[in-house]
Design a protein around this motif. Structure first.
Motif, PDB file in Angstrom:
ATOM      1  N   ILE A   3       0.840  -1.200   0.000  1.00 10.05           N
ATOM      2  CA  ILE A   3       0.000   0.000   0.000  1.00 10.05           C
ATOM      3  C   ILE A   3       0.877   1.254   0.000  1.00 10.05           C
ATOM      4  O   ILE A   3       0.619   2.220  -0.714  1.00 10.05           O
ATOM      5  CB  ILE A   3      -0.918  -0.004   1.243  1.00 10.05           C
ATOM      6  CG1 ILE A   3      -1.888  -1.178   1.198  1.00 10.05           C
ATOM      7  CG2 ILE A   3      -1.679   1.305   1.359  1.00 10.05           C
ATOM      8  CD1 ILE A   3      -2.920  -1.094   0.111  1.00 10.05           C
ATOM      9  N   ALA A  41       2.339   1.583  -3.396  1.00  3.32           N
ATOM     10  CA  ALA A  41       1.350   2.068  -4.349  1.00  3.32           C
ATOM     11  C   ALA A  41       1.217   3.578  -4.253  1.00  3.32           C
ATOM     12  O   ALA A  41       1.202   4.285  -5.262  1.00  3.32           O
ATOM     13  CB  ALA A  41       0.002   1.403  -4.082  1.00  3.32           C
ATOM     14  N   HIS A  50      -3.330   6.683   3.481  1.00  2.00           N
ATOM     15  CA  HIS A  50      -3.541   5.251   3.245  1.00  2.00           C
ATOM     16  C   HIS A  50      -3.208   4.367   4.437  1.00  2.00           C
ATOM     17  O   HIS A  50      -3.994   3.518   4.811  1.00  2.00           O
ATOM     18  CB  HIS A  50      -2.722   4.805   2.037  1.00  2.00           C
ATOM     19  CG  HIS A  50      -3.106   5.521   0.801  1.00  2.00           C
ATOM     20  ND1 HIS A  50      -4.301   5.309   0.175  1.00  2.00           N
ATOM     21  CD2 HIS A  50      -2.494   6.490   0.101  1.00  2.00           C
ATOM     22  CE1 HIS A  50      -4.411   6.101  -0.877  1.00  2.00           C
ATOM     23  NE2 HIS A  50      -3.325   6.837  -0.933  1.00  2.00           N
ATOM     24  N   LEU A  64      -6.003   2.558   7.461  1.00  2.00           N
ATOM     25  CA  LEU A  64      -6.039   1.100   7.556  1.00  2.00           C
ATOM     26  C   LEU A  64      -5.639   0.629   8.953  1.00  2.00           C
ATOM     27  O   LEU A  64      -6.077  -0.421   9.404  1.00  2.00           O
ATOM     28  CB  LEU A  64      -5.106   0.479   6.515  1.00  2.00           C
ATOM     29  CG  LEU A  64      -5.598   0.575   5.087  1.00  2.00           C
ATOM     30  CD1 LEU A  64      -4.537   0.092   4.121  1.00  2.00           C
ATOM     31  CD2 LEU A  64      -6.855  -0.237   4.907  1.00  2.00           C
ATOM     32  N   ARG A  71     -10.919  -3.533   7.551  1.00  2.00           N
ATOM     33  CA  ARG A  71     -11.083  -3.623   6.099  1.00  2.00           C
ATOM     34  C   ARG A  71     -10.108  -4.650   5.554  1.00  2.00           C
ATOM     35  O   ARG A  71      -9.035  -4.862   6.093  1.00  2.00           O
ATOM     36  CB  ARG A  71     -10.817  -2.262   5.471  1.00  2.00           C
ATOM     37  CG  ARG A  71     -12.020  -1.366   5.614  1.00  2.00           C
ATOM     38  CD  ARG A  71     -11.988  -0.297   4.597  1.00  2.00           C
ATOM     39  NE  ARG A  71     -11.415   0.889   5.175  1.00  2.00           N
ATOM     40  CZ  ARG A  71     -11.341   2.038   4.533  1.00  2.00           C
ATOM     41  NH1 ARG A  71     -11.774   2.133   3.302  1.00  2.00           N
ATOM     42  NH2 ARG A  71     -10.802   3.097   5.106  1.00  2.00           N
ATOM     43  N   ARG A  72     -10.532  -5.260   4.490  1.00  3.23           N
ATOM     44  CA  ARG A  72      -9.647  -6.236   3.880  1.00  3.23           C
ATOM     45  C   ARG A  72      -8.902  -5.586   2.738  1.00  3.23           C
ATOM     46  O   ARG A  72      -9.359  -4.641   2.137  1.00  3.23           O
ATOM     47  CB  ARG A  72     -10.458  -7.406   3.341  1.00  3.23           C
ATOM     48  CG  ARG A  72     -10.948  -8.265   4.452  1.00  3.23           C
ATOM     49  CD  ARG A  72     -12.209  -8.948   4.034  1.00  3.23           C
ATOM     50  NE  ARG A  72     -12.528  -9.946   5.038  1.00  3.23           N
ATOM     51  CZ  ARG A  72     -12.275 -11.215   4.864  1.00  3.23           C
ATOM     52  NH1 ARG A  72     -11.730 -11.645   3.756  1.00  3.23           N
ATOM     53  NH2 ARG A  72     -12.575 -12.077   5.805  1.00  3.23           N
ATOM     54  N   TRP A  73      -7.720  -6.132   2.434  1.00  3.91           N
ATOM     55  CA  TRP A  73      -7.016  -5.653   1.248  1.00  3.91           C
ATOM     56  C   TRP A  73      -6.421  -6.839   0.535  1.00  3.91           C
ATOM     57  O   TRP A  73      -6.359  -7.920   1.057  1.00  3.91           O
ATOM     58  CB  TRP A  73      -5.914  -4.659   1.618  1.00  3.91           C
ATOM     59  CG  TRP A  73      -5.121  -5.072   2.782  1.00  3.91           C
ATOM     60  CD1 TRP A  73      -4.157  -6.027   2.856  1.00  3.91           C
ATOM     61  CD2 TRP A  73      -5.235  -4.538   4.107  1.00  3.91           C
ATOM     62  NE1 TRP A  73      -3.668  -6.113   4.111  1.00  3.91           N
ATOM     63  CE2 TRP A  73      -4.291  -5.229   4.889  1.00  3.91           C
ATOM     64  CE3 TRP A  73      -6.022  -3.540   4.666  1.00  3.91           C
ATOM     65  CZ2 TRP A  73      -4.140  -4.940   6.232  1.00  3.91           C
ATOM     66  CZ3 TRP A  73      -5.841  -3.294   6.007  1.00  3.91           C
ATOM     67  CH2 TRP A  73      -4.916  -3.984   6.773  1.00  3.91           C
ATOM     68  N   PRO A  98      -4.195  -2.327  -5.450  1.00  2.60           N
ATOM     69  CA  PRO A  98      -5.118  -1.191  -5.397  1.00  2.60           C
ATOM     70  C   PRO A  98      -5.300  -0.747  -3.950  1.00  2.60           C
ATOM     71  O   PRO A  98      -5.159  -1.549  -3.034  1.00  2.60           O
ATOM     72  CB  PRO A  98      -6.419  -1.764  -5.961  1.00  2.60           C
ATOM     73  CG  PRO A  98      -6.314  -3.223  -5.758  1.00  2.60           C
ATOM     74  CD  PRO A  98      -4.868  -3.564  -5.847  1.00  2.60           C
ATOM     75  N   PHE A  99      -5.593   0.547  -3.775  1.00  3.29           N
ATOM     76  CA  PHE A  99      -5.918   1.011  -2.426  1.00  3.29           C
ATOM     77  C   PHE A  99      -7.252   0.412  -2.027  1.00  3.29           C
ATOM     78  O   PHE A  99      -8.114   0.206  -2.876  1.00  3.29           O
ATOM     79  CB  PHE A  99      -6.064   2.539  -2.410  1.00  3.29           C
ATOM     80  CG  PHE A  99      -4.828   3.270  -2.838  1.00  3.29           C
ATOM     81  CD1 PHE A  99      -3.615   3.017  -2.239  1.00  3.29           C
ATOM     82  CD2 PHE A  99      -4.883   4.226  -3.837  1.00  3.29           C
ATOM     83  CE1 PHE A  99      -2.474   3.701  -2.632  1.00  3.29           C
ATOM     84  CE2 PHE A  99      -3.756   4.912  -4.233  1.00  3.29           C
ATOM     85  CZ  PHE A  99      -2.542   4.645  -3.628  1.00  3.29           C
ATOM     86  N   PRO A 100      -7.453   0.136  -0.752  1.00  2.00           N
ATOM     87  CA  PRO A 100      -8.765  -0.372  -0.333  1.00  2.00           C
ATOM     88  C   PRO A 100      -9.821   0.737  -0.340  1.00  2.00           C
ATOM     89  O   PRO A 100     -10.411   1.069   0.667  1.00  2.00           O
ATOM     90  CB  PRO A 100      -8.509  -0.901   1.077  1.00  2.00           C
ATOM     91  CG  PRO A 100      -7.269  -0.249   1.522  1.00  2.00           C
ATOM     92  CD  PRO A 100      -6.497   0.174   0.331  1.00  2.00           C
ATOM     93  N   LYS A 101      -9.984   1.329  -1.506  1.00  5.86           N
ATOM     94  CA  LYS A 101     -10.970   2.392  -1.683  1.00  5.86           C
ATOM     95  C   LYS A 101     -11.747   2.074  -2.953  1.00  5.86           C
ATOM     96  O   LYS A 101     -11.504   1.051  -3.583  1.00  5.86           O
ATOM     97  CB  LYS A 101     -10.266   3.735  -1.858  1.00  5.86           C
ATOM     98  CG  LYS A 101      -9.448   4.150  -0.665  1.00  5.86           C
ATOM     99  CD  LYS A 101      -8.810   5.491  -0.913  1.00  5.86           C
ATOM    100  CE  LYS A 101      -7.896   5.817   0.220  1.00  5.86           C
ATOM    101  NZ  LYS A 101      -8.120   7.060   0.860  1.00  5.86           N
ATOM    102  N   THR A 113     -10.502  -3.417  -4.422  1.00  2.00           N
ATOM    103  CA  THR A 113      -9.980  -4.708  -3.987  1.00  2.00           C
ATOM    104  C   THR A 113     -10.947  -5.842  -4.304  1.00  2.00           C
ATOM    105  O   THR A 113     -10.590  -7.000  -4.188  1.00  2.00           O
ATOM    106  CB  THR A 113      -9.734  -4.684  -2.468  1.00  2.00           C
ATOM    107  OG1 THR A 113     -10.802  -3.974  -1.850  1.00  2.00           O
ATOM    108  CG2 THR A 113      -8.436  -4.000  -2.144  1.00  2.00           C
TER     109      THR A 113
END
Lengths: 452, 266
Positions: free
Chosen positions: A331, A334, A349, A353, A450-452, B110-113, B161
């Protein structure tokens, strides 16, 4: 092993066997597994047993503190005693001390006992008054000062019974134990029995225990948790306001920005060690720094909050760093890859999270601080009677107060068993707060994970 | 190697050099990870870096947008210029550089958005859009360039995501092109994808060549052969051979290249 077709059995070669029967090794392995499972279950069972025993003890001892015996009493607020000049001047009414109210109570108690028709050898009003809380006169005066227009009326009061009477109704005090007691005699109990049948003496839920102020040694029936609760509340405000921003900022810097060198290593080791420092050490540090050096007021929730902040910081820093670490580095890559600065990457970001972890850590840290007693002993938040509600917010921070665990400790220390009962009750209140906070932590974690 | 035909391999002589690296050395602590690498990357071409694992091709790629700066123990020496400007000059802000040199990573990240926010993030932080409408336009254009617009146009608010692996990678490519970079670095962009998604991404790379200079690191020699015009072969931290892809695959000059291509080392 290239020659698969070779069928000359080498050393340790397997003997052809059926899959339907267990061979010796399998049996041994399965037995070991079963044993291990049994140990685990036994360990959990022992744990559950102790938990159940603890809960049983707390609940069976503590719930009694939430009820209180009250006596319903008609009191004539005689004008000639309370307001000799009859001009209802509040300053003049205030001049009458609680001693001035005693005759009114005496008359009311005597009348109550006579009306009940109980035959009793106790004749003196002073002795009969032992049935009531010794704080009754004070309550009466407070009522009159608040409602001077009622002077002259006969008002029905619900007055707390003395702790012995209360204990008798709860089964804590018996006629045998009263034989060794100077305050109350078995004859008093005859009166209580009769009054109870007539509904004059009644046990009911005691809001004063939850909301009220602490009371002195002689009237445990009036002691409550309310003021200490406010003390804890103001302390938690201080802890939250200081430890959350400092802790999170420290963690973000150490985790995301700080260079890896011996100095940051040293800081890291020290933070981990701070988490293991006994809380009383923080207490004496707070005494030395905040009270003796900085001259902050003693026993104030502000100081308590500062000390608890020191204690909570390592917990928050450690949990925040752990949750920052658990955000996958991809992340960060990114974000950096599209041209975000390091700070943007962290704040846009990584931090969102990590938020559930940070919040959980903070709440757990606060819960820990809420239940902490030892440092409060050293900065003087015990050993006095937290009997006054703070007058406003500022006063809440700086005027002497107690805190919930300190109040429990204080009650447990006092001689009267009625206080002991209240200590258990206080523990129930404290546990309710702690459990609530933990549930909030779990809820937040579930909600924001949240999942990623 | 039938797939060699898939890209016409015309590299004109008057092409402009976009990135030139001279005498680049990279150290991880005491390890000398990359030695004496000289590469000229042309504009509007696809350059592939191939080589066995651990040969330094990804490390070198990350030098080109200074992503190695984030690794404390990593040290880069030598001269890397983009359009003649030394990117390791003290005056260069890596953030500005990375806006110019976009990057797509090995694992789709990808960002979790939402899909929209994923693409809009870069333009937002660089202030490329002055209104919501402009931003919408950039997002649509980028998603179209990423060849994923048709699949996601109805669910731009859905989380990025939640897409499949191949879609996620194309979303990441769309995100990378949204900031209007001049160079696009791709670090094994297809290693986590299935053959169909790979084919889609490769097609996309070929299209991106119209507008960008693309540098791709890949483990798959077939892929290098399919998508690139130039290929650089790395081995043990050295740049062994660099030239036109056709030449490298059919007639390598160095015997290590030949061994690798024919599968004897790797």
């Amino acid at each position: 092993m290239t020659d698969i077709s070779s069928n000359t059995p080498g050393q340790g070669a397997r003997v052809a066997s059926s899959l339907l029967t267990e061979d010796k090794r399998t049996k041994k392995r399965n037995a070991a597994e079963k044993r291990f499972k049994a140990y685990g279950i036994a360990a959990i069972a022992v744990g559950l047993f102790f938990l159940a025993a603890l809960l049983f003890a707390i609940i069976s001892n503590g719930t009694r503190a939430f009820t209180q015996t009250f006596v319903t009493l008609d009191i004539e607020l005689l004008e000639e005693k309370l307001d000799k000049n009859g001009n209802r001047d509040i300053e003049e009414i205030k001049k009458v001390s609680t001693f001035g109210y005693s005759p009114l109570l005496d008359a009311a108690v005597t009348k109550m006992v006579t009306d009940s028709g109980v035959e009793t050898p106790i004749t003196k009003a002073k002795d009969l008054k032992q049935l009531l809380s010794s704080g009754a006169a004070g309550d009466l005066r407070a009522f009159v000062v608040a409602n001077p227009d009622r002077i002259g009326d006969t008002v029905e009061f619900r007055i707390a019974a003395s702790s012995r009477v209360d204990g008798y109704l709860k089964g804590r005090v018996t006629r045998e134990s009263l034989a060794r007691d100077k305050n109350l005699s078995p004859e008093h109990l005859d009166i209580v029995d009769a009054l109870k049948e007539q509904g004059v003496v009644k046990k009911s839920f005691n809001w004063d225990f939850i909301l009220g102020a602490d009371a002195s040694d002689s009237r445990p029936e009036q002691a409550g948790m309310g003021v200490a609760m406010l003390g804890s509340f103001f302390m938690m405000l201080v802890v939250l306001a200081l430890s959350l921003p400092i802790g999170v900022a420290t963690s973000i810097y150490l985790e995301e920005f700080a260079p890896q060198n011996w100095f940051t290593d040293l800081i890291e080791v020290n933070i981990s060690n701070l988490a293991a420092v006994p809380s009383i050490v923080f207490g004496i540090l707070g005494l030395a720094v905040f009270i003796q050096f900085a001259h902050l007021p003693q026993s104030a929730p502000l100081v308590g909050g500062l000390v608890l902040t020191l204690m909570t910081l390592p917990t928050i820093i450690i949990s925040t760093r752990a949750s920052l670490k658990s955000v996958p580095p991809s992340i960060r890559d990114a974000a950096l890859g599209v041209g975000a600065s390091k700070m943007q990457a962290v704040f846009h970001h990584v931090l969102p999270l990590a938020m559930p972890g940070i919040l959980t850590g903070t709440i757990i840290g606060l819960a820990q601080a809420l239940g902490e007693t030892a440092p409060l002993l050293l900065i003087g938040m015990v050993g006095f009677i937290a009997s006054n509600y703070p007058e406003g917010v500022m006063d809440g921070f700086v005027s002497p107060n107690s805190a919930m665990p300190a109040q429990i400790y204080e009650w447990a220390k006092r001689a009267d068993p009625a206080f002991y009962e209240r200590a258990w009750g206080g523990i129930i209140i404290l546990l309710v707060f702690l459990i609530t906070m933990n549930i909030i932590a779990i809820f937040l974690r579930r909600r924001f994970e949240r999942r990623w | 190697m039938d797939d060699l035909r898939s890209v016409e391999r015309i590299v004109s002589d008057d092409e402009k050099t976009k990135i030139s690296a001279k005498n680049v050395q990279v150290y991880y602590g005491d390890t000398h990870a990359i030695r004496d690498v000289d590469v000229e990357i042309a504009d509007k071409t696809v350059t592939a870096f191939i080589g066995p694992s651990g040969c330094g091709k990804s490390t070198f790629l990350r030098c080109l947008n200074r992503m190695n700066d984030t690794i404390d123990i990593c040290r880069v020496e030598g001269d890397i210029r983009i359009d003649g400007e030394d990117i390791y000059d003290k005056r260069v802000d890596p953030v500005q550089l990375r806006a110019k040199v976009g990057m797509v990573f090995q694992k789709p990240n990808p960002f979790p958005k939402s899909i929209y926010d994923n693409v809009a993030y870069g333009p937002r932080i660089h202030g490329l859009a002055h209104s919501k409408a402009e931003l919408d336009e950039i997002v649509e254009k980028s998603l179209r360039r990423g060849a994923i617009w048709n699949e996601v146009k109805d669910r731009l608010d859905a989380p990025g995501t939640g897409l499949s692996g191949g879609q996620q990678q194309r979303l990441c490519i769309a995100r990378a092109v949204a900031t209007e970079p001049e160079v696009l670095l791709m670090d094994e962009p297809c290693s986590a994808l299935d053959p169909i998604a790979t084919a889609q991404v490769e097609e996309l790379i070929d299209e991106l060549r119209q507008s960008y200079s693309v540098v791709i690191v890949t483990h798959s020699m077939q892929q290098a052969a399919r998508v690139s015009q130039r290929t650089a072969f790395f081995h043990l931290g050295n740049l062994v051979e660099f030239g036109e892809t056709g030449q490298i695959f059919t007639n390598p000059t160095d015997e290590r290249t030949e061994s690798y291509i024919s599968g004897r080392i790797g």
